[in-house]
Design a protein around this motif. Structure first.
Motif, PDB file in Angstrom:
ATOM      1  N   CYS A  25      -6.126  10.420   5.682  1.00  0.00           N
ATOM      2  CA  CYS A  25      -5.607  10.218   7.045  1.00  0.00           C
ATOM      3  C   CYS A  25      -4.312   9.425   7.091  1.00  0.00           C
ATOM      4  N   SER A  26      -4.078   8.547   6.105  1.00  0.00           N
ATOM      5  CA  SER A  26      -2.915   7.679   6.207  1.00  0.00           C
ATOM      6  C   SER A  26      -1.602   8.443   6.085  1.00  0.00           C
ATOM      7  N   THR A  27      -1.640   9.631   5.467  1.00  0.00           N
ATOM      8  CA  THR A  27      -0.422  10.453   5.386  1.00  0.00           C
ATOM      9  C   THR A  27       0.083  10.758   6.800  1.00  0.00           C
ATOM     10  N   SER A  45       0.329   5.015  -4.669  1.00  0.00           N
ATOM     11  CA  SER A  45      -0.756   4.111  -4.261  1.00  0.00           C
ATOM     12  C   SER A  45      -1.368   3.434  -5.474  1.00  0.00           C
ATOM     13  N   PHE A  46      -1.640   2.141  -5.320  1.00  0.00           N
ATOM     14  CA  PHE A  46      -2.342   1.389  -6.363  1.00  0.00           C
ATOM     15  C   PHE A  46      -3.667   0.846  -5.823  1.00  0.00           C
ATOM     16  N   TYR A  47      -4.261   1.607  -4.927  1.00  0.00           N
ATOM     17  CA  TYR A  47      -5.595   1.297  -4.394  1.00  0.00           C
ATOM     18  C   TYR A  47      -6.610   1.281  -5.548  1.00  0.00           C
ATOM     19  N   SER A  87       0.846  -1.200   0.000  1.00  0.00           N
ATOM     20  CA  SER A  87       0.000   0.000   0.000  1.00  0.00           C
ATOM     21  C   SER A  87       0.876   1.242   0.000  1.00  0.00           C
ATOM     22  N   CYS A  88       0.257   2.380  -0.278  1.00  0.00           N
ATOM     23  CA  CYS A  88       0.976   3.653  -0.164  1.00  0.00           C
ATOM     24  C   CYS A  88       1.215   3.979   1.301  1.00  0.00           C
ATOM     25  N   THR A  89       0.298   3.538   2.153  1.00  0.00           N
ATOM     26  CA  THR A  89       0.474   3.748   3.593  1.00  0.00           C
ATOM     27  C   THR A  89       1.764   3.074   4.048  1.00  0.00           C
TER      28      THR A  89
HETATM   29  C1  LIG Z   1      -4.969   6.727  -1.262  1.00  0.00           C
HETATM   30  C2  LIG Z   1      -4.051   7.648  -0.538  1.00  0.00           C
HETATM   31  C3  LIG Z   1      -3.115   7.179   0.407  1.00  0.00           C
HETATM   32  C4  LIG Z   1      -3.091   5.760   0.883  1.00  0.00           C
HETATM   33  O1  LIG Z   1      -2.948   4.837  -0.130  1.00  0.00           O
HETATM   34  P1  LIG Z   1      -3.144   3.288   0.177  1.00  0.00           P
HETATM   35  O2  LIG Z   1      -2.496   2.617  -0.986  1.00  0.00           O
HETATM   36  O3  LIG Z   1      -4.615   3.040   0.249  1.00  0.00           O
HETATM   37  O4  LIG Z   1      -2.468   2.978   1.468  1.00  0.00           O
HETATM   38  C5  LIG Z   1      -2.225   8.083   0.951  1.00  0.00           C
HETATM   39  N1  LIG Z   1      -2.250   9.382   0.629  1.00  0.00           N
HETATM   40  C6  LIG Z   1      -3.154   9.870  -0.238  1.00  0.00           C
HETATM   41  C7  LIG Z   1      -3.116  11.331  -0.580  1.00  0.00           C
HETATM   42  C8  LIG Z   1      -4.095   9.025  -0.843  1.00  0.00           C
HETATM   43  O5  LIG Z   1      -4.998   9.526  -1.690  1.00  0.00           O
END
Ligand SMILES: *Cc1c(COP(=O)(O)O)cnc(C)c1O
Length: 395
Positions: free
Chosen positions: A98-100, A192-194, A70-72
């Motif tokens: 929020c994950s930032t 992120s590849f969500y 994940s990007c997180t």
């Molecule tokens: C989607 C997103 C993340 C988190 O990405 P994940 O892959 O879901 O962990 C972090 N920062 C921003 C700005 C995002 O849009």
């Protein structure tokens, strides 16, 4: 104008055709790639992850790319790899997911917010400057919606105060600033590849860096802190012992995910062009509504067109949430990116963040909404979004 669906009128789309926000475009190649991995029985981290890292690095012009889940995870490991932890501060924006900030907190450091620009929704370098203290170790800008931050100003601050830069490129896969690709300015770029992002692997992320030592550390931390990865361990070159040399995590990407990512990467440009077209249709169609249209990138920059975020005028007779509900009743799915982070109870309680300290982000968070902007949308979907948004805003 016909009666709003929210008031009992006929909706723009049928209920069974509800337009889901952020639907990814998945082709036959993605499906075949996953099936191929299943048939080979190599579903964990393997050759396709390596291939995806190579291809991604080539696209970005980045010497080192490490795939994660994940990007997180990418953000968390990026912060750790720089040795940032307890007692340190990292400056970021209140207008992000929020994950930032969670990833800063998970590293044990303190997130410090600098308010954003009212037009681009990007972190304001001038306000960043005012938040720098002796404890500040890094700036974590987010290229909002795919519109590049002011990297010249941020890099100047970083050089002057000896700070690291970690770019949150979750929206900014195709973003360029003065001919340079987002994610290659700072020490590290996180992608992120969500499912809803410009390239999806269902779940997944990537770290790009120019520094081999950081890439090696991140690779190790992403797989339990082990010295050799599992793929090498079980390959035909013979058994290789591993050593645990660090306290790592379980953040590795799998071949099933990379199998989706590889054809997605090949379709990146075509999908970007489709979103650019939809974006410009929206810009033409909504110019007379009670909204501020999203900012266009200056000519020397490349917008990634990840989100289309009109800002409802303060004087509009209805609230943003009413607009969201009215669109839903028309069977059009919309999103909010984002309510400002200072609005969330956890951060208010633990960090003392207040709306009045971030007035621009708080205001954007009250008035913004995101309309569907996916390359999977056919022309009729685009026209339905236009009809529904105009109907709701003109009612
Ligand atoms: C989607 C997103 C993340 C988190 O990405 P994940 O892959 O879901 O962990 C972090 N920062 C921003 C700005 C995002 O849009």
């Amino acid at each position: 104008m016909s009666k709003l669906a929210i008031d009992g009128g006929k909706p723009v789309r049928e209920r069974k055709d509800f337009l889901v926000f952020g639907t990814p475009k998945i082709g036959e190649e993605e499906i075949a790639g996953v099936v191929d991995s299943m048939r080979r029985r190599w579903i964990g981290t393997g050759p396709k992850v390596g291939e995806f890292e190579q291809a991604f690095g080539a696209y970005k012009g980045s010497p080192y790319s490490v795939a994660v889940n994940s990007c997180t995870a990418a953000l968390h490991l990026s912060i750790l790899s720089l040795g940032i932890g307890p007692g340190d501060e990292v400056i970021t924006t209140p207008m992000t997911f929020c994950s930032t900030v969670n990833s800063i907190l998970h590293a044990g450091a303190k997130p410090v917010l600098a308010d954003c620009d009212p037009v681009t929704f990007n972190i304001d370098p001038e306000k960043v400057g005012r938040k720098i203290t002796k404890r500040t170790k890094a700036i974590l800008p987010v290229h909002f919606a795919g519109h590049s931050c002011d990297m010249d100003a941020l890099m100047r601050l970083a050089r002057k105060h000896k700070l690291r830069i970690i770019e949150d490129c979750a929206h900014a896969l195709e973003t360029e600033y003065k001919g340079r690709k987002a994610g290659t300015f700072g020490d590290l770029g996180c992608f992120s590849f969500y499912a809803t992002k410009n390239l999806t692997t269902a779940e997944g992320g990537m770290v790009t860096t120019t520094k081999k030592a950081l890439a090696d550390r991140i690779k190790r931390l992403a797989l339990h802190g082990m010295s050799k990865d599992a793929w090498k361990r079980y390959s035909d070159s013979g058994y290789v012992h591993y050593d645990v040399v660090d306290l790592g995590y379980k953040y590795n990407m799998t071949d099933l995910q990379a199998a989706i990512g590889l054809p997605q990467l090949r379709a990146l440009e075509e999908n970007w062009k489709r979103r650019r077209l939809i974006w410009s249709r929206f810009q033409e169609a909504f110019f007379d509504l009670a909204v501020d249209l999203p900012a266009e990138a200056p000519a020397q920059e490349r917008h990634a067109y990840h989100l289309y975020t009109p800002l409802i005028h303060k004087k509009f007779k209805r609230s943003r949430d009413w607009v969201l509900n009215a669109l839903t009743a028309e069977n059009i799915g919309a999103g909010v990116h984002y309510r400002a982070l200072c609005d969330h109870p956890y951060y208010q309680k633990t960090l003392g963040w207040k709306r009045r300290d971030f007035p621009i982000a708080a205001d954007i968070g009250d008035r913004t909404l995101s309309l569907p902007l996916s390359p999977a949308m056919i022309d009729k979907d685009v026209e339905d979004v236009i009809t529904a948004f105009r109907k709701v805003m003109k009612a």
